[in-house]
Motif scaffolding. Structure first.
Motif, PDB file in Angstrom:
ATOM      1  N   THR A  60       0.791  -1.227   0.000  1.00 52.04           N
ATOM      2  CA  THR A  60       0.000   0.000   0.000  1.00 52.04           C
ATOM      3  C   THR A  60       0.826   1.282   0.000  1.00 52.04           C
ATOM      4  N   TYR A  61       1.981   1.279   0.640  1.00 52.20           N
ATOM      5  CA  TYR A  61       2.742   2.516   0.862  1.00 52.20           C
ATOM      6  C   TYR A  61       4.011   2.543   0.020  1.00 52.20           C
ATOM      7  N   HIS A  62       4.368   3.758  -0.428  1.00 50.51           N
ATOM      8  CA  HIS A  62       5.509   3.918  -1.332  1.00 50.51           C
ATOM      9  C   HIS A  62       6.278   5.185  -0.984  1.00 50.51           C
ATOM     10  N   GLN A  63       7.465   5.295  -1.547  1.00 55.12           N
ATOM     11  CA  GLN A  63       8.295   6.471  -1.356  1.00 55.12           C
ATOM     12  C   GLN A  63       7.511   7.719  -1.724  1.00 55.12           C
ATOM     13  N   GLY A  64       7.593   8.753  -0.891  1.00 52.15           N
ATOM     14  CA  GLY A  64       6.895  10.013  -1.128  1.00 52.15           C
ATOM     15  C   GLY A  64       5.568  10.126  -0.404  1.00 52.15           C
TER      16      GLY A  64
END
Length: 100
Positions: A60-64
């Motif tokens: 679900t979560y990514h850089q930025g």
């Protein structure tokens, strides 16, 4: 009781790995957040999630992404190859929420 809430930006995509027995997922990522004063540098912190939360973090979560993370703050002592010990902070996530 050690409860910690942090608003931060993910600066490294979460990496998923498993315990040696292959049963439990572990997600690790780096986040950054501003210092207390305008003149303080930006701080970074390693965040770890376990089990189902680890898999959710990785997909679900990514850089930025800007997130709010709830969990526990731990201090780990690491033996350095240079012959000294270093204390490193690590945040064990229990819940995570995306902002915006």
């Amino acid at each position: 009781m050690n409860n910690f809430i942090l608003m931060a930006e993910i600066i490294q995509d979460p990496q998923l790995r498993y315990t040696p027995d292959g049963q439990t997922a572990i997600a690790e990522m780096m986040v950054q957040f501003p210092g207390l004063r305008d003149s303080d540098p930006v701080e970074t912190l390693k965040v770890v999630g376990w089990g189902n939360l680890a898999q959710d973090i990785q997909t679900t979560y990514h850089q930025g992404d800007r997130v709010v993370i709830e969990g526990r703050l731990n201090m780990n002592t690491v033996e350095r190859p240079e012959g000294f010990r270093e204390k490193l902070a690590e945040f064990t996530a229990q819940r995570i929420y995306r902002l915006g």
